[in-house]
Enzyme design. Structure first.
Site, mmCIF file in Angstrom:
data_model
loop_
_atom_site.group_PDB
_atom_site.id
_atom_site.type_symbol
_atom_site.label_atom_id
_atom_site.label_comp_id
_atom_site.label_asym_id
_atom_site.label_seq_id
_atom_site.Cartn_x
_atom_site.Cartn_y
_atom_site.Cartn_z
ATOM 1 N N CYS A 86 -43.541 -28.475 -11.640
ATOM 2 C CA CYS A 86 -44.186 -28.729 -10.341
ATOM 3 C C CYS A 86 -43.217 -28.619 -9.173
ATOM 4 O O CYS A 86 -43.586 -28.111 -8.107
ATOM 5 C CB CYS A 86 -44.902 -30.072 -10.363
ATOM 6 N N ASP A 120 -45.067 -35.726 -7.525
ATOM 7 C CA ASP A 120 -45.628 -36.263 -8.777
ATOM 8 C C ASP A 120 -44.799 -37.354 -9.454
ATOM 9 O O ASP A 120 -44.601 -37.310 -10.685
ATOM 10 C CB ASP A 120 -45.859 -35.122 -9.766
ATOM 11 N N ASP A 178 -50.594 -35.550 -9.076
ATOM 12 C CA ASP A 178 -51.399 -34.815 -10.046
ATOM 13 C C ASP A 178 -52.669 -35.629 -10.303
ATOM 14 O O ASP A 178 -52.579 -36.846 -10.541
ATOM 15 C CB ASP A 178 -50.588 -34.640 -11.339
ATOM 16 N N HIS A 212 -52.965 -36.147 -19.322
ATOM 17 C CA HIS A 212 -52.089 -36.852 -18.384
ATOM 18 C C HIS A 212 -52.723 -36.898 -17.005
ATOM 19 O O HIS A 212 -53.536 -36.053 -16.644
ATOM 20 C CB HIS A 212 -50.724 -36.168 -18.293
ATOM 21 N N HIS A 255 -56.103 -35.034 -12.368
ATOM 22 C CA HIS A 255 -56.982 -34.236 -13.214
ATOM 23 C C HIS A 255 -58.262 -34.983 -13.579
ATOM 24 O O HIS A 255 -58.220 -36.188 -13.885
ATOM 25 C CB HIS A 255 -56.272 -33.865 -14.519
ATOM 26 N N HIS A 272 -59.843 -31.758 -18.607
ATOM 27 C CA HIS A 272 -59.283 -30.648 -17.833
ATOM 28 C C HIS A 272 -58.876 -29.486 -18.737
ATOM 29 O O HIS A 272 -58.447 -29.690 -19.883
ATOM 30 C CB HIS A 272 -58.073 -31.131 -17.027
ATOM 31 N N LYS A 311 -53.591 -32.855 -6.271
ATOM 32 C CA LYS A 311 -53.738 -31.487 -6.773
ATOM 33 C C LYS A 311 -54.162 -31.531 -8.233
ATOM 34 O O LYS A 311 -54.027 -32.553 -8.901
ATOM 35 C CB LYS A 311 -52.433 -30.712 -6.608
#
Length: 217
Positions: free
Chosen positions: A160, A17, A55, A90, A57, A61, A115
């Protein structure tokens, strides 16, 4: 004297990330997160095998405080799978903040794993979503490729990177976290808690200076 580790053909560097929203000026900035980029670039040059996570999203989310009227970032709520910290918006899909940093120079990376794209489940680990049941497929990929030892770098050390390291250990891999290739958010002592947990489960933390630079295919 530091004993040097030379990455071999059964080793993979997992870079977690390193995105604009996790760096200073981003939506969920990790303090000094941008400082890891040149160190990670240097370390990655010594690995034949590298994978990146991102990441990713959707808007609205579940993990965003903005999705819960009256809630504030860093509050904790209960959701179907347990406690959930609420974060500032984010890494929303397709936004500049979700992009991997342009100065992350790892052209030989073999995989970019996204993810956190399930709207109702947060995702810290590169192996499992936060419900601890929904797999990303990374464990199978690593086993199919014959990797045995996973080195981790990236953001954030205490979320993470931590969850990814713990899950890699549970999946049966030898796990090494490269300390100066990470930075922490440190919510409520989470950095110190992460270090205690790593020691308890056998995750090594090493400096980047311990890594040799001979790349083995």
């Amino acid at each position: 004297m530091i004993e040097h580790i030379v990455p071999g053909r059964h080793d993979l560097l997992l870079v977690v990330d390193i995105q604009y929203d996790f760096c200073p000026g981003g939506g969920l900035a990790v303090p000094r997160g941008d400082e890891v980029v040149p160190v990670v670039n240097r370390v990655a040059a010594g690995f034949a095998h590298v994978a990146l996570t991102q990441d990713w999203h959707p808007p609205g989310h579940l993990s965003f405080a903005s999705s819960h009227p009256g809630a504030q970032p860093y509050e904790t709520i209960d959701v179907d799978y347990g406690a959930q910290i609420l974060w500032p918006d984010h890494c929303v899909q397709g936004t500049p903040g979700a992009a991997l940093r342009e100065d992350l120079a790892i052209p030989h990376a073999e995989l970019v794993l996204r993810k956190g794209y399930h709207p109702g489940i947060d995702s810290y680990s590169a192996f499992y979503e936060n419900d601890r049941r929904t797999a990303t497929g990374l464990g199978g990929y690593l086993r199919e490729r014959g990797f045995r030892r996973i080195f981790l770098a990236g953001l954030a050390f205490d979320f993470c990177v931590r969850y990814s390291a713990e899950d890699a250990r549970r999946e049966g891999f030898h796990v090494v976290v490269i300390d100066d290739c990470c930075r922490s958010i440190d919510v409520g002592g989470s950095d110190a808690d992460t270090r205690r947990q790593f020691q308890a489960i056998g995750v090594e933390c090493i400096p980047s200076a311990a890594l040799g630079q001979d790349r083995c295919a």
